[in-house]
Scaffold this active site. Structure first.
Site, short mmCIF file in Angstrom:
data_model
loop_
_atom_site.label_atom_id
_atom_site.label_comp_id
_atom_site.label_asym_id
_atom_site.label_seq_id
_atom_site.Cartn_x
_atom_site.Cartn_y
_atom_site.Cartn_z
N SER A 119 -10.50 -24.16 30.36
CA SER A 119 -10.72 -22.94 31.43
C SER A 119 -9.51 -21.93 31.45
CB SER A 119 -9.98 -24.16 32.54
OG SER A 119 -10.34 -23.09 34.07
N TYR A 143 -7.49 -30.10 38.75
CA TYR A 143 -8.51 -29.84 38.08
C TYR A 143 -8.49 -28.67 37.27
CZ TYR A 143 -11.90 -26.59 35.15
OH TYR A 143 -12.52 -26.15 34.42
N LYS A 147 -7.46 -30.61 32.94
CA LYS A 147 -7.60 -29.13 31.80
C LYS A 147 -6.19 -29.08 30.56
CE LYS A 147 -11.68 -28.78 32.18
NZ LYS A 147 -13.12 -29.33 30.54
#
Ligand code: UDP
Length: 338
Positions: A119, A143, A147
């Site tokens: 992402s 988050y 990643k």
């Protein structure tokens, strides 16, 4: 030995299901591994589904023992920024520990090719735009950090174990399959385009514009929306790229163009012919004013070019899917939002 399959973790989810469909259409055999916590059984229309959880190392080991896996496409993860700030440990358990189990099983079974769903959240607050792949990776929420950690583990597997991997860093995935049979179906929904379409369907309460005082052309946030079928195409190209590449590579997948929240709303009004109620609200924590990705590297090295990512194509396909989703929900009795 059984025929080789492509393992798609999280293949019942939004992007994984579109990739599964495209790979199947190209004649590949696919194996979806998904716990169906956030994915949908209805989306696994191609290949084989094994229900299971990456957090369970035993299940992952059995999966590799029972199937002849050649390449892995790894999507299974939690993906809500806001939720990650409330339950960070769950994000690390699912997105990081789940990836550790996957990488170990790959190593134990000599499976060396991986395409990873990453992402633009790995970049954090962006400096120069459009963002290039060599931009510093300094995520600003759990988050994004989960990643980044997964990327770093994969990079180490490439460096020290001879893996070949491609990490695809998506900007704002949007739209639905052109025939409207699969699309975005989150529960709860927090993304702009589906929320505006829900408002257009009369399901939602109207759209909250989360900040209209940003230093952008109309004061609302600008994002780089990329059609999910363009993303699927990039995954197929990334898989082919692994054949002739070595080590770890990362590519941004964006449109190279930005659209503001107000532009999205007015395009939805034009395409659906419906008026959207809206209200200007406070900013959402952690939202950068503008996020636009450079896809020069993906164009040059993967030969990838977004073809469906004009805002109108994104909204037309998403709208078609939303109308189908209404029928699906009526049939299955399942709600789309909480
Ligand atoms: N947004 C908004 N209202 C909403 C949801 C989102 O104004 O109900 C804005 C949000 O502030 C962001 C943009 O729409 O600038 C895209 O948000 P989304 O959650 O779809 O994706 P993100 O960029 O956060 O990953």
């Amino acid at each position: 030995m059984a025929e080789e399959v492509i393992l798609i973790t999280g293949g019942a989810g939004y992007i994984g299901s579109h990739v599964n469909r495209m790979l199947s259409a190209k004649g590949y055999r696919t194996l979806v591994f998904d716990n169906l916590e956030r994915g949908h059984r209805e989306f696994v229309r191609w290949g084989l589904l094994v229900e299971g959880d990456l957090r369970d190392a035993g299940q992952v080991r059995s999966l590799f023992a029972e199937h002849n896996i050649g390449t892995v496409m790894h999507f299974a993860a939690y993906a809500y920024v806001g939720e990650s700030m409330i339950k960070p440990s769950e994000y690390y358990r699912n997105n990081v520990a789940g990836t550790v189990n996957l990488l170990n099983a790959m190593l134990e079974n000599g499976v060396m090719h991986l395409v990873f769903s990453s992402s633009c959240a790995v970049y954090g607050h962006a400096g120069a735009q459009p963002i290039r792949e060599d931009h510093t990776r300094r995520p600003v929420n759990p988050y994004g950090r989960s990643k980044l950690m997964a990327e770093q583990m994969i990079e180490d597997c490439c460096r020290f174990h001879g893996f070949k991997a491609v990490s695809l860093r998506y900007f704002n995935a949007a739209g639905a399959s052109c025939d409207g049979i699969i699309g975005e179906w989150h529960d709860p929904e927090t993304h702009l385009i589906p929320l505006v379409l829900e408002a257009a369907c009369g399901r939602g309460p109207g759209v909250q514009i989360l900040g209209a005082d940003y230093p952008t052309r109309d004061g609302t946030c600008v994002r780089d929306y990329i059609h999910v079928e363009d993303l699927a195409d990039a995954h197929c190209r990334a898989m082919d790229y692994l054949d002739d590449s070595s080590g770890f590579s990362a590519f941004n997948l964006g449109n190279g163009n930005g659209y503001s929240v107000l532009q999205v709303i007015s395009a939805v009004e034009r395409i659906t012919g419906r008026k959207i109620e809206m209200e200007i609200c406070d900013r959402r924590d952690g939202d950068p004013a503008c996020l636009i990705g450079s896809h020069d590297k993906a164009r040059e090295q993967l030969g990838w070019k977004p073809v469906l990512s004009e805002l109108d194509s994104i909204i037309e396909t998403a709208w078609k899917w939303h109308l189908n989703l209404d029928k699906l929900v009526a049939k299955t009795g399942r709600n789309t939002s909480q």
